[in-house]
Design a protein around this motif. Structure first.
Motif, short mmCIF file in Angstrom:
data_model
loop_
_atom_site.label_atom_id
_atom_site.label_comp_id
_atom_site.label_asym_id
_atom_site.label_seq_id
_atom_site.Cartn_x
_atom_site.Cartn_y
_atom_site.Cartn_z
N UNK A 66 -18.39 20.96 15.39
CA UNK A 66 -18.46 22.08 14.47
C UNK A 66 -19.78 22.02 13.73
N UNK A 67 -20.15 23.15 13.14
CA UNK A 67 -21.40 23.17 12.40
C UNK A 67 -21.79 24.57 12.01
N UNK A 72 -24.13 31.64 10.51
CA UNK A 72 -22.77 31.62 11.02
C UNK A 72 -22.33 30.21 11.39
N UNK A 73 -21.06 29.91 11.12
CA UNK A 73 -20.49 28.63 11.50
C UNK A 73 -19.87 28.73 12.88
N UNK A 74 -19.71 27.57 13.53
CA UNK A 74 -19.18 27.56 14.89
C UNK A 74 -18.32 26.32 15.11
N UNK A 75 -17.51 26.38 16.15
CA UNK A 75 -16.78 25.21 16.62
C UNK A 75 -16.78 25.27 18.14
N UNK A 76 -16.61 24.11 18.77
CA UNK A 76 -16.69 24.04 20.23
C UNK A 76 -16.01 22.78 20.72
N UNK A 77 -15.69 22.75 22.02
CA UNK A 77 -15.26 21.50 22.64
C UNK A 77 -16.48 20.60 22.82
N UNK A 78 -16.28 19.29 22.72
CA UNK A 78 -17.38 18.34 22.88
C UNK A 78 -16.96 17.24 23.84
N UNK A 79 -17.75 17.04 24.89
CA UNK A 79 -17.47 15.99 25.87
C UNK A 79 -18.66 15.04 25.95
N UNK A 80 -18.40 13.76 25.74
CA UNK A 80 -19.44 12.73 25.82
C UNK A 80 -19.28 11.98 27.13
N UNK A 81 -20.38 11.79 27.83
CA UNK A 81 -20.35 11.07 29.10
C UNK A 81 -21.63 10.24 29.20
N UNK A 88 -18.91 23.18 24.80
CA UNK A 88 -18.45 24.33 25.58
C UNK A 88 -17.39 25.09 24.80
N UNK A 89 -17.07 26.29 25.31
CA UNK A 89 -16.03 27.14 24.70
C UNK A 89 -16.26 27.32 23.21
N UNK A 90 -17.49 27.64 22.85
CA UNK A 90 -17.85 27.78 21.44
C UNK A 90 -17.35 29.12 20.88
N UNK A 91 -16.87 29.08 19.65
CA UNK A 91 -16.53 30.29 18.90
C UNK A 91 -17.29 30.24 17.58
N UNK A 92 -17.69 31.42 17.09
CA UNK A 92 -18.51 31.46 15.87
C UNK A 92 -18.12 32.66 15.02
N UNK A 93 -18.42 32.55 13.73
CA UNK A 93 -18.24 33.70 12.85
C UNK A 93 -19.30 34.75 13.20
N UNK A 94 -19.13 35.95 12.65
CA UNK A 94 -20.02 37.05 13.03
C UNK A 94 -20.60 37.74 11.79
#
Length: 249
Positions: A66-67, A72-81, A88-94
């Protein structure tokens, strides 16, 4: 009014990976998650764009990030490898912002969520690099200090420009409570802040501003605990009433 400090503990969760200590990639001794990373710049197609002050990202140990892109703020899936991270699959305010912040937001959002990013962590600085060479440069953020920060109130009430500033040299807290300006003695000792009887100007403003002012004065009565998390402060009274504010730019 007595404000008692409550410590804010931010867990540091080591990122996945088997890189040796001392390498630039993310390894067990170079935590990436649980840290508020302030975005310094984003470079796209060879052009570097400086970040607005509030752009930041936090990658949690729970597979989420998130951040803020700056407005606008956003959230997303986070994968560490290993030494890569993918959002990915980020959503944000508008919310609508100025032209320059929106241009930056689009560049940052595209780079952060476009593909897997290699990580280069050097002390308190992090560089994320996409396969096409676009980069995001970040640095570890520190909590805003209680003293000297202009805390812009976001609740209760949002009318007007309510704000408070603690001055350690003068031993005061001053600012604006929606309509009127306020000033009071503020003594910091042993993890607490004791605020004396406030003096205010005596202007009469529109109802929304006066409502904000009355709500703040009620919320700031009695002993309060406070927590600072990144650039946000929360003051909470014994009855659970809270005042939230953010560090002004």
């Amino acid at each position: 009014m007595t404000l008692t400090a409550a410590a804010v503990l931010v867990p540091l969760v080591a990122a996945c990976g088997n890189e040796k200590a001392g390498s630039g990639s993310v390894g067990a001794e170079k935590p990436l998650t649980g840290v508020v990373w302030s975005v310094d710049s984003v470079t796209v197609d060879g052009t570097t764009h400086r970040a607005p002050a509030d752009a930041h990202v936090t990658i949690g140990g729970d597979g989420r990030a998130e951040g803020s892109y700056g407005c606008n703020t956003f959230s997303a899936k986070a994968a560490l490898d290993g030494d890569t991270v993918r959002l990915s699959d980020a959503t944000a305010t508008e919310m609508a912002c100025g032209k320059k912040p929106m241009d930056f937001e689009r560049a940052l959002a595209r780079t952060l969520t476009g593909a897997a990013l290699s990580t280069d962590l050097n002390s308190d600085r992090l560089t994320l690099t996409a396969g096409d060479g676009d980069t995001v440069r970040l640095s570890k953020s520190q909590d805003a200090p209680l003293h000297g920060t202009k805390w812009t109130v976001t609740g209760p009430g949002t009318a007007g420009e309510a704000h408070l500033t603690f001055d350690t040299k003068k031993g005061t807290v001053s600012g604006r409570l929606g309509c009127n300006h306020v000033n009071a003695k503020a003594t910091v000792r042993d993890g607490s802040i004791t605020v004396g009887a406030p003096t205010t100007t005596r202007m009469m403003c529109e109802d929304s501003l006066m409502d904000t002012e009355r709500a703040l004065l009620r919320a700031l009565k009695g002993p309060l605990t406070y927590e600072i998390d990144h650039r946000t402060i929360t003051l909470t009274s014994d009855n659970g009433t809270s005042v939230r504010a953010v560090a002004a730019r």
